[in-house]
Motif scaffolding. Structure first.
Motif, PDB file in Angstrom:
ATOM      1  N   LYS A 134     120.247  47.660  70.435  1.00 29.29           N
ATOM      2  CA  LYS A 134     120.768  45.717  70.294  1.00 29.29           C
ATOM      3  C   LYS A 134     120.728  45.396  71.612  1.00 29.29           C
ATOM      4  CE  LYS A 134     124.553  43.757  68.009  1.00 29.29           C
ATOM      5  NZ  LYS A 134     126.310  43.795  67.486  1.00 29.29           N
ATOM      6  N   ASN A 135     120.963  46.511  73.082  1.00 27.32           N
ATOM      7  CA  ASN A 135     121.169  45.649  74.126  1.00 27.32           C
ATOM      8  C   ASN A 135     119.894  44.768  74.564  1.00 27.32           C
ATOM      9  OD1 ASN A 135     123.623  46.148  73.616  1.00 27.32           O
ATOM     10  ND2 ASN A 135     123.768  47.720  74.978  1.00 27.32           N
ATOM     11  N   ASN A 136     118.728  46.399  74.078  1.00 26.52           N
ATOM     12  CA  ASN A 136     117.750  45.160  74.902  1.00 26.52           C
ATOM     13  C   ASN A 136     116.418  45.713  74.080  1.00 26.52           C
ATOM     14  OD1 ASN A 136     118.825  46.919  76.969  1.00 26.52           O
ATOM     15  ND2 ASN A 136     117.934  48.634  76.393  1.00 26.52           N
ATOM     16  N   ASN A 137     117.077  44.299  72.397  1.00 24.62           N
ATOM     17  CA  ASN A 137     116.172  44.518  71.416  1.00 24.62           C
ATOM     18  C   ASN A 137     115.164  45.021  71.494  1.00 24.62           C
ATOM     19  OD1 ASN A 137     115.453  42.688  70.114  1.00 24.62           O
ATOM     20  ND2 ASN A 137     114.292  41.294  71.058  1.00 24.62           N
ATOM     21  N   ARG A 138     114.972  46.138  71.695  1.00 20.32           N
ATOM     22  CA  ARG A 138     113.663  47.441  71.517  1.00 20.32           C
ATOM     23  C   ARG A 138     114.619  48.341  69.533  1.00 20.32           C
ATOM     24  NH1 ARG A 138     109.993  48.351  74.570  1.00 20.32           N
ATOM     25  NH2 ARG A 138     110.507  50.287  74.362  1.00 20.32           N
ATOM     26  N   ASN A 139     113.442  49.133  69.553  1.00 21.37           N
ATOM     27  CA  ASN A 139     113.732  50.082  68.330  1.00 21.37           C
ATOM     28  C   ASN A 139     113.212  50.649  68.232  1.00 21.37           C
ATOM     29  OD1 ASN A 139     110.980  50.281  67.651  1.00 21.37           O
ATOM     30  ND2 ASN A 139     110.914  47.952  67.075  1.00 21.37           N
ATOM     31  N   SER A 140     113.023  52.163  67.648  1.00 25.03           N
ATOM     32  CA  SER A 140     113.566  53.192  66.702  1.00 25.03           C
ATOM     33  C   SER A 140     111.308  53.248  67.396  1.00 25.03           C
ATOM     34  CB  SER A 140     114.066  54.340  66.584  1.00 25.03           C
ATOM     35  OG  SER A 140     113.474  53.504  64.595  1.00 25.03           O
ATOM     36  N   GLY A 190     106.904  55.867  54.962  1.00 27.00           N
ATOM     37  CA  GLY A 190     106.381  54.630  54.627  1.00 27.00           C
ATOM     38  C   GLY A 190     107.132  53.866  55.664  1.00 27.00           C
ATOM     39  N   ILE A 191     107.760  53.889  56.462  1.00 34.19           N
ATOM     40  CA  ILE A 191     108.756  53.051  57.678  1.00 34.19           C
ATOM     41  C   ILE A 191     107.731  53.564  58.559  1.00 34.19           C
ATOM     42  CG2 ILE A 191     110.312  52.808  59.276  1.00 34.19           C
ATOM     43  CD1 ILE A 191     112.146  54.590  57.224  1.00 34.19           C
ATOM     44  N   ALA A 233     106.427  62.657  66.700  1.00 31.52           N
ATOM     45  CA  ALA A 233     107.312  61.956  67.813  1.00 31.52           C
ATOM     46  C   ALA A 233     108.216  60.695  67.217  1.00 31.52           C
ATOM     47  CB  ALA A 233     106.465  62.277  69.275  1.00 31.52           C
ATOM     48  N   ILE A 234     106.947  59.683  67.115  1.00 25.23           N
ATOM     49  CA  ILE A 234     107.835  59.080  66.461  1.00 25.23           C
ATOM     50  C   ILE A 234     108.684  58.819  65.403  1.00 25.23           C
ATOM     51  CG2 ILE A 234     107.144  56.317  65.020  1.00 25.23           C
ATOM     52  CD1 ILE A 234     104.375  56.760  67.249  1.00 25.23           C
ATOM     53  N   LEU A 235     108.082  59.268  64.327  1.00 24.05           N
ATOM     54  CA  LEU A 235     108.913  60.224  63.160  1.00 24.05           C
ATOM     55  C   LEU A 235     110.551  60.837  63.707  1.00 24.05           C
ATOM     56  CD1 LEU A 235     106.194  61.633  61.124  1.00 24.05           C
ATOM     57  CD2 LEU A 235     106.877  59.113  60.935  1.00 24.05           C
ATOM     58  N   LEU A 236     110.410  62.120  64.412  1.00 24.08           N
ATOM     59  CA  LEU A 236     111.608  61.778  65.183  1.00 24.08           C
ATOM     60  C   LEU A 236     112.274  60.701  65.793  1.00 24.08           C
ATOM     61  CD1 LEU A 236     113.163  64.268  66.050  1.00 24.08           C
ATOM     62  CD2 LEU A 236     111.812  64.131  68.157  1.00 24.08           C
ATOM     63  N   SER A 237     111.356  59.923  65.844  1.00 24.95           N
ATOM     64  CA  SER A 237     112.299  58.784  66.714  1.00 24.95           C
ATOM     65  C   SER A 237     113.449  58.379  65.885  1.00 24.95           C
ATOM     66  CB  SER A 237     111.436  57.873  67.720  1.00 24.95           C
ATOM     67  OG  SER A 237     113.151  57.571  67.822  1.00 24.95           O
ATOM     68  N   ILE A 238     112.870  57.935  65.169  1.00 31.30           N
ATOM     69  CA  ILE A 238     112.897  57.009  63.557  1.00 31.30           C
ATOM     70  C   ILE A 238     114.273  57.672  62.603  1.00 31.30           C
ATOM     71  CG2 ILE A 238     112.203  55.872  61.254  1.00 31.30           C
ATOM     72  CD1 ILE A 238     109.693  55.677  62.485  1.00 31.30           C
ATOM     73  N   ALA A 239     113.672  59.458  61.786  1.00 31.91           N
ATOM     74  CA  ALA A 239     114.631  60.133  61.598  1.00 31.91           C
ATOM     75  C   ALA A 239     115.680  60.089  62.516  1.00 31.91           C
ATOM     76  CB  ALA A 239     114.489  61.510  61.118  1.00 31.91           C
ATOM     77  N   ILE A 240     116.039  60.607  63.070  1.00 33.14           N
ATOM     78  CA  ILE A 240     117.110  60.367  64.374  1.00 33.14           C
ATOM     79  C   ILE A 240     118.230  59.516  64.312  1.00 33.14           C
ATOM     80  CG2 ILE A 240     118.582  60.396  66.911  1.00 33.14           C
ATOM     81  CD1 ILE A 240     115.983  62.927  67.608  1.00 33.14           C
ATOM     82  N   TRP A 298     113.292  67.207  57.965  1.00 32.97           N
ATOM     83  CA  TRP A 298     113.372  66.148  57.517  1.00 32.97           C
ATOM     84  C   TRP A 298     111.159  65.343  58.096  1.00 32.97           C
ATOM     85  CZ3 TRP A 298     115.923  60.586  57.480  1.00 32.97           C
ATOM     86  CH2 TRP A 298     115.182  59.432  56.798  1.00 32.97           C
ATOM     87  N   VAL A 299     111.435  65.714  59.672  1.00 33.24           N
ATOM     88  CA  VAL A 299     110.718  65.041  60.048  1.00 33.24           C
ATOM     89  C   VAL A 299     108.917  66.227  60.093  1.00 33.24           C
ATOM     90  CG1 VAL A 299     109.501  65.189  62.789  1.00 33.24           C
ATOM     91  CG2 VAL A 299     111.975  64.392  61.904  1.00 33.24           C
ATOM     92  N   LEU A 300     109.378  67.345  59.688  1.00 36.48           N
ATOM     93  CA  LEU A 300     108.688  68.463  59.703  1.00 36.48           C
ATOM     94  C   LEU A 300     107.697  68.857  58.226  1.00 36.48           C
ATOM     95  CD1 LEU A 300     109.369  71.398  61.097  1.00 36.48           C
ATOM     96  CD2 LEU A 300     108.438  69.868  62.123  1.00 36.48           C
ATOM     97  N   ASP A 301     108.730  67.672  56.486  1.00 32.03           N
ATOM     98  CA  ASP A 301     108.157  67.598  55.317  1.00 32.03           C
ATOM     99  C   ASP A 301     107.048  66.451  55.902  1.00 32.03           C
ATOM    100  OD1 ASP A 301     109.499  69.461  54.360  1.00 32.03           O
ATOM    101  OD2 ASP A 301     111.274  68.139  53.629  1.00 32.03           O
ATOM    102  N   ALA A 302     107.641  65.584  56.577  1.00 33.33           N
ATOM    103  CA  ALA A 302     106.920  63.889  56.437  1.00 33.33           C
ATOM    104  C   ALA A 302     105.458  64.355  57.305  1.00 33.33           C
ATOM    105  CB  ALA A 302     107.840  62.799  57.402  1.00 33.33           C
ATOM    106  N   CYS A 303     105.838  65.001  58.178  1.00 29.26           N
ATOM    107  CA  CYS A 303     104.284  65.585  58.654  1.00 29.26           C
ATOM    108  C   CYS A 303     103.609  66.238  58.251  1.00 29.26           C
ATOM    109  CB  CYS A 303     104.679  66.125  60.119  1.00 29.26           C
ATOM    110  SG  CYS A 303     105.499  65.544  61.969  1.00 29.26           S
ATOM    111  N   LEU A 304     103.891  66.861  57.501  1.00 29.77           N
ATOM    112  CA  LEU A 304     102.941  67.334  56.422  1.00 29.77           C
ATOM    113  C   LEU A 304     102.496  67.314  55.098  1.00 29.77           C
ATOM    114  CD1 LEU A 304     102.675  71.057  55.973  1.00 29.77           C
ATOM    115  CD2 LEU A 304     104.175  70.939  54.733  1.00 29.77           C
ATOM    116  N   LEU A 305     103.514  66.024  54.800  1.00 29.69           N
ATOM    117  CA  LEU A 305     102.991  65.699  53.887  1.00 29.69           C
ATOM    118  C   LEU A 305     101.300  64.368  54.532  1.00 29.69           C
ATOM    119  CD1 LEU A 305     103.625  64.323  50.718  1.00 29.69           C
ATOM    120  CD2 LEU A 305     104.767  62.605  51.838  1.00 29.69           C
ATOM    121  N   LEU A 306     101.612  63.941  55.843  1.00 35.75           N
ATOM    122  CA  LEU A 306     100.282  63.044  56.436  1.00 35.75           C
ATOM    123  C   LEU A 306      99.040  64.194  56.163  1.00 35.75           C
ATOM    124  CD1 LEU A 306     102.782  60.409  58.778  1.00 35.75           C
ATOM    125  CD2 LEU A 306     102.062  60.537  56.162  1.00 35.75           C
TER     126      LEU A 306
END
Length: 344
Positions: free
Chosen positions: A126-132, A231-232, A107-114, A153-161
């Motif tokens: 930007k408006n809420n000083n939040r991040n993905s 890595g992110i 779920a977290i990797l999906l948010s970053i990838a999006i 892309w997300v599935l590949d990262a999960c597989l690697l981990l």
């Protein structure tokens, strides 16, 4: 116990789940994110695909490698919203292990990838000083199209981990008690490198469209992108410590691990001159990473792009200290603790 991130051993664990939880259950697991509608559909889709893929890989691993040697490995998806994974021995039996893997990881990797795949800035961050990582794709609605490329892309990262944790098991790390933080780093490097190798080799067995093997160059591109994405998250949720190198340094071992078997098999060019090979593949890694780095620098997570000076210093420490120690352990105590190879 091994984890993808630093943290205490008294983490609050959610329930283990065999199948992908229902959408209502996922909404409860990720209560802090208040996901619903298209956002909930996306998380449910990615978690389901991830679990099916890893269950399949785990079954193949048990059938062909572990069971013939009298070992077992259970994959345990956990109903948690954090970024947490570890491999450990199960109480009953010397050669029985399990991997716990929180559903917060896909779920977290999906948010970053999006966010990194978005062609425009996500104004809500930007408006809420939040991040993905804090706030999962708040801009997504029923009209938003998230590409299959982003999901893969997300599935590949999960597989690697997942393969990283597998390697802690099959190479004897879970049976070895480290004597120093340097040894812990060496074990992590070994798991990173071999996870890259497993990723590079396993794609040849994939048959699903979008997931199947295309070419060795494509495989290397995928592991570079997967390592970058993982890595992110590791940089944002972990960082450098006495037990871990910088995530940016660590993911270089994923890349090297993928290149190693593909060159030995003749799928990628094998250079007789090591420096020439390093230069060639180093340039290729840079060419794939550069657009990703540009997206990261323009994102809500730009703080985690890192600096070349700190990365280079940590990389030299990995080459000069961690890598030689890794080889000493593999040639020494780990040799008799790894899963034996049983020839049919």
């Amino acid at each position: 116990m091994y984890k993808m991130i630093d943290g205490s051993d008294d983490e609050l664990f959610g329930q283990m789940t065999i199948d992908c939880p229902s959408k209502d259950r996922l909404n409860q697991i990720f209560m802090r994110q208040n996901i619903y509608g298209k956002r909930l559909d996306l998380v449910h889709k990615v978690c389901g695909k991830h679990m099916n893929e890893v269950h399949h890989q785990n079954e193949l691993l048990n059938r062909h490698r572990l069971s013939p040697a009298g070992w077992t490995l259970e994959y345990r998806p956990m109903s948690q919203d954090n970024f947490y994974a570890h491999a450990s021995k199960i109480d009953h039996g010397e050669n029985n292990h399990e991997i716990s893997f929180s559903l917060g990881i896909p779920a977290i990797l999906l948010s970053i990838a999006i966010e990194l795949s978005s062609e425009v800035h996500i104004q809500e961050y930007k408006n809420n000083n939040r991040n993905s990582i804090d706030d999962w794709f708040p801009h997504v609605d029923d009209q938003t199209d998230i590409s299959e490329e982003t999901i893969n892309w997300v599935l590949d990262a999960c597989l690697l981990l997942y393969f990283h944790e597998v390697c802690h098991v099959i190479f004897g790390h879970c049976k070895y008690q480290e004597n120093s933080n340097d040894e812990t780093r060496a074990l992590e490097m070994d798991a990173d490198f071999n996870a890259g190798s497993m990723f590079g080799l396993c794609l040849k067995g994939f048959s699903e469209p979008g997931r199947r093997f295309v070419s060795s160059v494509d495989t290397l591109t995928r592991v570079i992108k997967a390592g970058f994405l993982a890595g992110i998250a590791l940089k944002a949720l972990s960082g450098k410590s006495e037990k871990y190198h910088y995530p940016t340094t660590r993911i270089m071992s994923f890349y090297g691990g993928c290149i190693f078997p593909l060159t030995r098999l003749g799928d990628l060019k094998d250079f007789k001159n090591i420096s020439e090979g390093d230069d060639c593949y180093g340039q290729f890694v840079t060419s794939v990473r550069e657009p990703l780095l540009e997206s990261l620098r323009n994102s809500s997570l730009k703080y985690y792009a890192g600096t070349e000076q700190e990365i280079e210093s940590d990389y030299q420490e990995l080459i000069n200290l961690t890598s030689p120690l890794r080889h000493e352990l593999k040639d020494g105590p780990l040799k008799d603790l790894a899963v034996p190879v049983i020839r049919a």
